[in-house]
Enzyme design. Sequence first.
Site, short mmCIF file in Angstrom:
data_model
loop_
_atom_site.label_atom_id
_atom_site.label_comp_id
_atom_site.label_asym_id
_atom_site.label_seq_id
_atom_site.Cartn_x
_atom_site.Cartn_y
_atom_site.Cartn_z
CG ASP A 332 31.64 16.39 90.61
OD1 ASP A 332 31.89 14.65 91.32
OD2 ASP A 332 31.75 17.05 90.41
CD GLU A 537 37.58 17.83 92.99
OE1 GLU A 537 36.62 18.54 93.51
OE2 GLU A 537 37.69 16.53 92.53
#
Length: 767
Positions: A332, A537
């Site tokens: 990521d 997020e």
Amino acid sequence: MKQMIPLDPAHASRRSSPLGISRLKVWLFVLLLGCLGAVLAQSEDAPYQDPALSTTERVDDLLARMTLEEKVGQMTQVNVSRLMGGGEWDRGPLNEEWLQVILADHQVGSLLSGGGASPVPNTPESWARMTNDLQRYAIENSRLGIPIVYGIDAVHGHNNVVGATIYPHNIGLAASWNPELAERIAQRTARDVRATGIHWNFAPVTDIGRDPRWGRFYETFGEDPYLASAFVEASVRGYQGDDLAAGVAATVKHFVGYGAPLTGQDRTSALIPLRTLREVHLPSAQAGFEAGAATVMINSGSVNGIPAHASGYLLTDLLRDQLGFEGVAVSDWNDIDKLVNNHRVAATYKDAVELSINAGVDMYMVPHDAATYTRTLLELVQEGRVSEARIDEAVRRVLTLKFELGLFEEPYVDESQADDIVREANRSLAYEAAVSSLTLLENFNTLPLEGAQTILVTGPGADSIIAPMGGWTIGWQGVESPSEVPPGVTVLQGLRERAPEGVTVEHVRGNDPAQLGAALESADVAVVVLSEPPYAEMEGDSDTLRLAVDQEEHLRQVLASGKPTVLVLFAGRPILLPDDIRNSRMAFIMAYLPGSEAGSAIADVIYGNANPSGRLPFTWPSHTGQLPLTYDAPATEVAMREAHYPFGYGLSYTRFQQSALSASVAGEAVDVTVTVSNTGDREGTETVMVFVQRPPSGILTPMRQLVGFTQVTLEPGESEEVSLSIPVSRFSIVTGDILGEGERMVVPGTYRLLVGRLQAQVTLGQP
Ligand code: NOJ
């Protein structure tokens, strides 16, 4: 013939001639050799260029021709904004200087548009033009003509592109309990994504939403491993189709255990017993792999004290050796660097790269500084800290992906088609998904609206097209500019357009109590549309699960008027309303984040043109002190922590009855049948959920766990016998003592099947 770019021109020019001949002659000689090498390396009839050969043969051939520098380039992914404009976040036109640095000098093999790094103007056609330009530059500046693979987060439609239809976020999609919808949405999304020259979708999210405080809860298919698995499998099938060259590569993300940070805050530590990891968090990822997902993205957080990006156990023992996954493992965003600067498990960047590549990361989403990463990885190979075999293994996976996506044959896309394919595509599918997700939590005979002459629509979500979209829409944190808004219908528009004859829809914008009070006086009913702001997020983490106080106050004033009230909520998680509001009589539609067709779907449910059939894919807590709270608790916890709305809950405008449950073992499956009757006076869809209660086995098991579900649509007065065939393996548990390292098996004994209030029994696991 392709141009040959020296990988390190500065270094090359410093070299002196060992033979003492003139510098010019050396250059001519080198140039000649280079051209010859390039012709040989990439001649049209080189085996790797031959589509008739198998992917393995092509990969073998190409890999054998590559330099170490070229290989390391294939293990690198850069955010496209690095190649645009003047700075790292500037969306200006492609920048020649950075094209040279990233694609030619460092031979970077993959680009992404992370969080909406879009071209200007943001149209499907300019996306296609941009990706074509990048692809052309990459191929023409690669000695071997290797195309790039371009990735994006198309997590609810081609959501970064203005004009693309936006579908419900996963949490709403899961509330439809209809994975087939997810498959069709994924198919359509794949087509749109591919039409803009993009081949890799960072979806579906396979994380399990066990804690609604987490800012990514809405990206999950809810709290249940089996429900999520069904949606993941359908999504992967939809994205990839039968032939990867016609679809997009799907990504199982984020591997694994990302959805359970202890604090509820994104990217903080997760402590997950191995048994729970295997029983709760792994099945949905495994379902993605079994459906053929070509790639996996690694969890940004840590599990049991080890960041996933540094875990050889997760990335090699579990992912490769136990699960047999053969595709690409991408990191990521910036996560190798985070091993030093966030997790503090590595002292230097170099140590972190060593740790992560050796643990099993094949490609690093840098996302901006390719030079430092490629240089560091090269040094590590030269020093023997990362083996060439490990590099070859990673590059082999990346090249396999590129061949299977058909990129060597068709690297470019027809720019002139992109607008027609993408713009407003398949709004009817978006409607179907939105209307199937809407979950009626309270009614008090308010809905469907009948006989109301004047409807007052109010609240901050009423005339907003941004609220029903949520994060990951155009921008990372949702729509940021009024000039870049996706197509869609607001609740106000939907209610006005669909208003029955003689019905007037009034609207009060803003929070002025006097204006609201006056409008309420002449209204027969109020529809209050409240909403979380869009987020993504860590920006979406919430300790309170509350709405802004002024929204609560707005609803309170409406309720105080005594007018019949409908609350419509756009939210990516369960929201806790203050007690006085929660105890009021009002209809309550949980709309999740339904996307482009929000307003039409909600209006149809309010007017009764559609009968709501959504069911909660998560447990709605009564207060945050209960968190994390999920339905699948063992006997010791079930009784003491009552949910506000249980998992699977949702009302209908009709009534269903279930009867005549039977269950029997048929080979490797348990066959379940139950009769469902519509005893009300409207057509409606019922979801049949089959839960299991396992026999005592020395190991705590959930008092109820979902093992099967199906849906049936019935006319008033109609009955149907529905059947499900549930593989016996779904009844298995992880055995072993507290380490949870034992085999997964079906413990012999009597299993109770629970469907609504009905029960049946089967005996499993007997020799
Ligand atoms: C970070 C997110 O965690 C991940 O889900 C996403 O795919 C990448 N950024 C790329 O945008």
